[in-house]
Design a protein around this motif. Sequence first.
Motif, PDB file in Angstrom:
ATOM      1  N   THR A  86      10.193   5.424   9.538  1.00  0.00           N
ATOM      2  CA  THR A  86       9.032   6.203   9.096  1.00  0.00           C
ATOM      3  C   THR A  86       7.752   5.410   9.354  1.00  0.00           C
ATOM      4  O   THR A  86       6.754   5.943   9.835  1.00  0.00           O
ATOM      5  CB  THR A  86       9.152   6.518   7.588  1.00  0.00           C
ATOM      6  N   ARG A  87       7.826   4.134   9.042  1.00  0.00           N
ATOM      7  CA  ARG A  87       6.627   3.286   9.160  1.00  0.00           C
ATOM      8  C   ARG A  87       6.236   3.081  10.627  1.00  0.00           C
ATOM      9  O   ARG A  87       5.076   3.172  10.986  1.00  0.00           O
ATOM     10  CB  ARG A  87       6.917   1.927   8.514  1.00  0.00           C
ATOM     11  N   ASP A 109       0.802  -1.226   0.000  1.00  0.00           N
ATOM     12  CA  ASP A 109       0.000   0.000   0.000  1.00  0.00           C
ATOM     13  C   ASP A 109       0.834   1.274   0.000  1.00  0.00           C
ATOM     14  O   ASP A 109       0.288   2.379  -0.013  1.00  0.00           O
ATOM     15  CB  ASP A 109      -0.931   0.017   1.225  1.00  0.00           C
ATOM     16  N   ASP A 110       2.137   1.130   0.071  1.00  0.00           N
ATOM     17  CA  ASP A 110       2.990   2.325   0.099  1.00  0.00           C
ATOM     18  C   ASP A 110       2.835   3.128  -1.196  1.00  0.00           C
ATOM     19  O   ASP A 110       2.498   2.581  -2.248  1.00  0.00           O
ATOM     20  CB  ASP A 110       4.462   1.931   0.281  1.00  0.00           C
ATOM     21  N   ILE A 111       3.105   4.419  -1.055  1.00  0.00           N
ATOM     22  CA  ILE A 111       2.889   5.339  -2.176  1.00  0.00           C
ATOM     23  C   ILE A 111       4.241   5.869  -2.644  1.00  0.00           C
ATOM     24  O   ILE A 111       5.102   6.179  -1.817  1.00  0.00           O
ATOM     25  CB  ILE A 111       2.005   6.514  -1.696  1.00  0.00           C
ATOM     26  N   VAL A 112       4.395   5.992  -3.940  1.00  0.00           N
ATOM     27  CA  VAL A 112       5.622   6.587  -4.483  1.00  0.00           C
ATOM     28  C   VAL A 112       5.231   7.792  -5.328  1.00  0.00           C
ATOM     29  O   VAL A 112       4.356   7.690  -6.185  1.00  0.00           O
ATOM     30  CB  VAL A 112       6.383   5.575  -5.364  1.00  0.00           C
ATOM     31  N   SER A 127      -3.963   3.872   7.939  1.00  0.00           N
ATOM     32  CA  SER A 127      -3.419   2.766   7.155  1.00  0.00           C
ATOM     33  C   SER A 127      -1.934   2.691   7.489  1.00  0.00           C
ATOM     34  O   SER A 127      -1.364   3.635   8.010  1.00  0.00           O
ATOM     35  CB  SER A 127      -3.609   3.032   5.658  1.00  0.00           C
ATOM     36  N   ALA A 128      -1.321   1.568   7.168  1.00  0.00           N
ATOM     37  CA  ALA A 128       0.105   1.444   7.492  1.00  0.00           C
ATOM     38  C   ALA A 128       0.976   2.023   6.389  1.00  0.00           C
ATOM     39  O   ALA A 128       2.199   2.015   6.489  1.00  0.00           O
ATOM     40  CB  ALA A 128       0.434  -0.026   7.708  1.00  0.00           C
ATOM     41  N   ALA A 129       0.344   2.554   5.343  1.00  0.00           N
ATOM     42  CA  ALA A 129       1.113   2.977   4.173  1.00  0.00           C
ATOM     43  C   ALA A 129       1.963   4.206   4.469  1.00  0.00           C
ATOM     44  O   ALA A 129       1.527   5.132   5.148  1.00  0.00           O
ATOM     45  CB  ALA A 129       0.166   3.286   3.023  1.00  0.00           C
TER      46      ALA A 129
END
Length: 689
Positions: free
Chosen positions: A250-251, A88-91, A162-164
């Motif tokens: 960060t997470r 789910d991470d965003i770039v 969310s964990a993202a």
Amino acid sequence: MGFMYRLLDCKMDVKSAFYLFSPVAGQFKYNSPAMTQSLEIYRQLYRIRRFEETVLDNFPKGLFYGTTHTYLGQEANAVGVLTHLQEDDIVFSNHRCHGHFLAYGGEMRVLFAELMGKSTGVCGGRGGSQHLQWRNFYSNGVQGGILPVATGMALAEKRKESAAITIAFLGDGTLGEGVLYESLNLASLWDAPILFVVENNLIAQTTPIELSLAGSITARFSAFDIPVTELDTSDVQEISEQAKLLLDETRFQGGPRALVLHTLRFGPHSKGDDTRDPELVAAFKRERDPVAIHAPRLDPESRAAIEAEVDLEVEFAFEKAMSDPYPEISGQWAVVSGQPSADVDLQSPTSNIQSTVLKSINNALHQTLSHDDRVLVIGEDILDPYGGAFKVTQGLSDAFPEQVLTTPISEAGIVGVAAGMALRGLRPVVEIMFGDFVTLIADQVINHVAKFRWMYNDQVRVPLVIRTPMGGRRGYGPTHSQTLEKLFLGVPGLRVLAPTALGNPGELLAQAIADDDPMFFVENKLLYLQKLQDEKSLTDFELQELSSAETYAPTYSLSIRRAPAPELTILAYGYMAELAREAVRQLAYAFEIFAELVVPTQLSPFDNEDVVASARRTHKVLVVEEGTLTLGWGAEILARLFESMGSELMQARRVAAREFPVPASGPLEETVLPGIDDIILSAREMMEN
Ligand SMILES: Cc1ncc(C[n+]2csc(CCOP(=O)(O)OP(=O)(O)O)c2C)c(N)n1
């Protein structure tokens, strides 16, 4: 713990998905998971290398559109950082985005197709090399502008619990952009879970860093209390190791981090524009080639197998993209007539005729905040007890402390952050304290907010409202009195709404908030304290709501009760509609000139039909606006009327502000801004002709 073992911890959902679907998948026999990772990393480095070489080789053949910014020499950065992504991470990437996209797990074929302008491209050929969107990957080609947007995305994910986390890439040249520092400030203040990755390749286009950068790169982040790590390497293992630590921090600990990677660009900035000494570039390639640095870690057989597979993948992807069809555009773009989103529970804010425009808008904000926790109100000095410079937000922060966010003085940053939040499903309403300051948000509005939906091939929505008080007659002087909405008229993808005292301005705002497309909501300062008007209160007038356009933004028609058929159409919006109404009254009673006043609440995109219908009856149209005359809204409307009606339109005129900055002194301001007398004079002259 060694690097190989650390890599075992990482989840590589996106890439494993790629691997499963890859045409060359499944041909390896791996010895151990650690070896698998090392091979996979080599595959990623080599994929980027071969993709970019193929792009540069083929550009001169005229197969691609526009330009390209290849990632040759920097491959280890994208691979080292993005290898630790979770699903789910965003770039958010920049102009030099191919390497980031491929390392994210993007397919070569769709990227080639995008560069070739094909319908199968990442964004159907609409974006091209610099404008990509796929799953949680985004890129845009305006230096710096992406950084508040990425920050807003991180904040949205945090708010949604969310964990993202979000990763944003920028080059050293982009350290010169002011909006970066607004973003760092906001990211730090609001603890955004974002990793800023600076790729310092020592040059920006053709400008060496010595000519563009003062001071220290890391100190820029430290100044905002953002922990920063610096690496000078092209070894993917070293980068991966550090990136993992920072991404984990960060997470799991929250808040922003920065990674400064000193790197080297092997290719030109874009195509044939390398101004550097070729000897220097050759030395870079000898000493700092990420592919060559990682290659000896593989046994020669596996390495040769990977290279053969990737070469095949490139060939296959390129050929497929070449044979793909071109896209087409048909008809108009749909945002001309917006509709509230189906997933918003739209409670019509009650309109009370005793109420004012200000109370109506304030009430709508109260109601939307209370019904939908995706709605946020964001702006400068909007907290209680102050409640905003014009008190429009009064009472909101006391009632909804979690949804009302006061900000630093950072107009571009605020709009960018709100855009990022909107892209990730929230519904922010931004207040720009004075309409004059929309000049500061122009890049965000024009190059980001309004473009995203179309540029990203309809794959995203930006439900964002930007509200702002415009206009003069308060003596605030040249930088606090302007009517600047004309700067945003005709921007594809943006709707410009202007409430009046007619109908229910709060309901218009609530509908705008419920809309999935971005809105620019112009509130004239002098309207705030006006009582709402309806047919009962407008004793002299017949009020009609015209509804030819398929939009919730109504157009009103006003004409003198029991009067002869109007001989003149007057078109005005916002506060000018109030002045025009008084002019219509005086024209009727003092001069026996009967006019129909048409008042739209959607200025752009503009639907002609109601005005054309009125003009076909009167053949004479006078357009009134508070902005300056030249190239204004009125010019556009009259051009359209001529196009539709030809010589049937017998007379056309504009009343607008004179071409001066708006002065502070009362008498001067009265001279510059259009008033009731100007409208009456123009109308009489038209009728005498
Ligand atoms: C706001 C803005 N100004 C100028 C440009 C033109 N431009 C595109 S890339 C680039 C250089 C960017 O340098 P840097 O941030 O160091 O990234 P690099 O190209 O080195 O990866 C420039 C000036 C742009 N795209 N956006």
